[in-house]
Design a protein around this motif. Structure first.
Motif, PDB file in Angstrom:
ATOM      1  N   GLY A   2      -7.351  -7.573   1.070  1.00 42.22           N
ATOM      2  CA  GLY A   2      -7.072  -6.156   1.309  1.00 42.22           C
ATOM      3  C   GLY A   2      -5.706  -5.906   1.929  1.00 42.22           C
ATOM      4  N   THR A   3      -5.147  -4.772   1.614  1.00 45.30           N
ATOM      5  CA  THR A   3      -3.901  -4.379   2.267  1.00 45.30           C
ATOM      6  C   THR A   3      -3.971  -2.882   2.561  1.00 45.30           C
ATOM      7  OG1 THR A   3      -2.860  -3.841   0.171  1.00 45.30           O
ATOM      8  CG2 THR A   3      -2.468  -6.045   1.029  1.00 45.30           C
ATOM      9  N   THR A   4      -3.351  -2.474   3.624  1.00 41.81           N
ATOM     10  CA  THR A   4      -3.145  -1.046   3.853  1.00 41.81           C
ATOM     11  C   THR A   4      -1.646  -0.843   3.885  1.00 41.81           C
ATOM     12  OG1 THR A   4      -3.245  -1.441   6.218  1.00 41.81           O
ATOM     13  CG2 THR A   4      -5.242  -0.634   5.180  1.00 41.81           C
ATOM     14  N   LEU A   6       1.872  -0.031   5.066  1.00 44.41           N
ATOM     15  CA  LEU A   6       2.420   0.009   6.424  1.00 44.41           C
ATOM     16  C   LEU A   6       3.083   1.348   6.697  1.00 44.41           C
ATOM     17  CD1 LEU A   6       3.858  -3.541   7.063  1.00 44.41           C
ATOM     18  CD2 LEU A   6       1.839  -2.483   8.044  1.00 44.41           C
TER      19      LEU A   6
END
Lengths: 253, 253
Positions: A2-4, A6
């Protein structure tokens, strides 16, 4: 995985130009090389002079460029790593001290220093000016303040030449319990600027150190480092070998 | 007792004005109060607008004044002492950490950070953005870079919400041998500036930290502190209780 995200922020025009210029400095210029004049640079990058000037100011703040009177704007060498308090529990002037004494006087300390030291309002303290030179360049200048009460064993028959050495010698007889430091941004006063080979008002990193003996502050120093050429290093793993220019490293991807 | 003269240097006009203004701020203005406009101030002190502006810029650099868009120039409160690495041997996110996580992504680190970490050129690393708030104000923003190789136990099934916490948890399983830091002057990039509630290009203190595990750098962080409101403190004797504005304290008598 997962990534959100920045962040995603609109950059102003001069900031983009700064990035472009930075790349050009890397690829086309050598350290110490003189940049073309502002008119030519503005024309080459298709920007207004005001935008160019803002970008150049940023690059100077970040230590990429140096402006020198009578020379022009040159490409700066990488900042020097300057160890600040590499060993704790050491008095100024001890062992492998990087500083050398350039003057000494008895003088009333600035009110703020008097407050740190707990001295009376108009009480004169030993004031030692020291300087630090690296690679032939002055990188820092310091005022070390020692109240007479901290060095009661001092002879009354000091000559100007022996004054600073005698104060430092007396300090070394005291058991140093510890020290703490604060680092902040400042601008060079006229005396500091002269020592540092800069113009008054140049940005400096101000390091205030308190030396503790028997639970009280026995001495204090205010050291002024050139912000353009210095990177202050702390810790015992040796100087940070960062060969780049920090601000670039801060760009989030 | 002997004395040698420390120095005697001619101060430029705006520098003298700065000193006068500084005293006026102490005696006539409260923290947060809005200054008269430049024309009125220049008239009152009998100086040219350009001289006044230089003096105001110095006072802003020294943290005495704040310029805010739509508000004007106000008297700044004293800088806050912000402890940097008060305890050694502590991973980010441990115990009484002053930072909170605001985002996380897998991203290619800037080249300089890649060099610090020893990662391959296009290798993505865990990048955690954190922020530090004091007295309701953002004082610092940080990017923490952790190569996947440092946290091999990380689950492959991370959600965006759990990503940062999982990376920090894995770090805490590693034996932290030590850390070192470098402090230097920089200017805020657009993303940092937004986090810090400043305009891009505002002066910042950039703190680069390396975390060592088994003789190698297991993680690195780049923290950006507001230079106008922060004084970074180091050492274990607590924050320096300097209630004044440093640059005054640097004037040799």
């Amino acid at each position: 995985m997962g990534t959100t995200q920045l962040e995603s922020v609109q950059e102003p025009k001069y900031w983009h130009l700064k990035t472009v210029l930075n790349d050009a400095l890397d690829s086309e210029f050598e350290v110490g090389e003189i940049l073309p004049n502002e008119r030519d640079l503005a024309a080459r990058f298709g920007v207004a002079r005001a935008t160019l000037r803002q970008a150049l100011e940023q690059l100077e703040l970040e230590g990429r460029l140096q402006r020198r009177r009578g020379v022009g704007t040159t490409v700066a060498p990488p900042r020097m790593g300057v160890a600040v308090g590499p060993t704790t529990g050491t008095w100024p002037g001890a062992g492998r001290d990087a500083w050398s004494t350039v003057g000494c006087a008895e003088a009333v300390a600035p009110a703020a220093i008097g407050a740190l030291l707990g001295t009376a309002a108009e009480e004169a303290v030993h004031t030692i000016r020291r300087e630090r030179v690296m690679r032939g360049q002055p990188v820092a200048t310091e005022l070390l303040y020692v109240p007479p009460a901290s060095v009661p064993g001092l002879s009354e028959l000091l000559t100007p030449a022996s004054h600073a050495a005698a104060v430092l010698r007396e300090l070394h007889h005291l058991h140093l319990e510890g020290e703490d430091r604060a680092v902040e941004l400042g601008s060079a006063g006229a005396a500091d600027a002269k020592q540092l080979d800069r113009l008054p008002g140049a940005p400096v990193l101000v390091v205030t150190t308190r030396y503790f003996v028997a639970g009280a502050v026995a001495a204090a120093s205010v050291a002024t480092y050139r912000a353009d050429t210095c990177r202050l290093t702390f810790g015992d793993s040796g100087a940070l070998e960062v060969t780049h220019h920090q601000p670039e490293a801060r760009q989030a991807s």
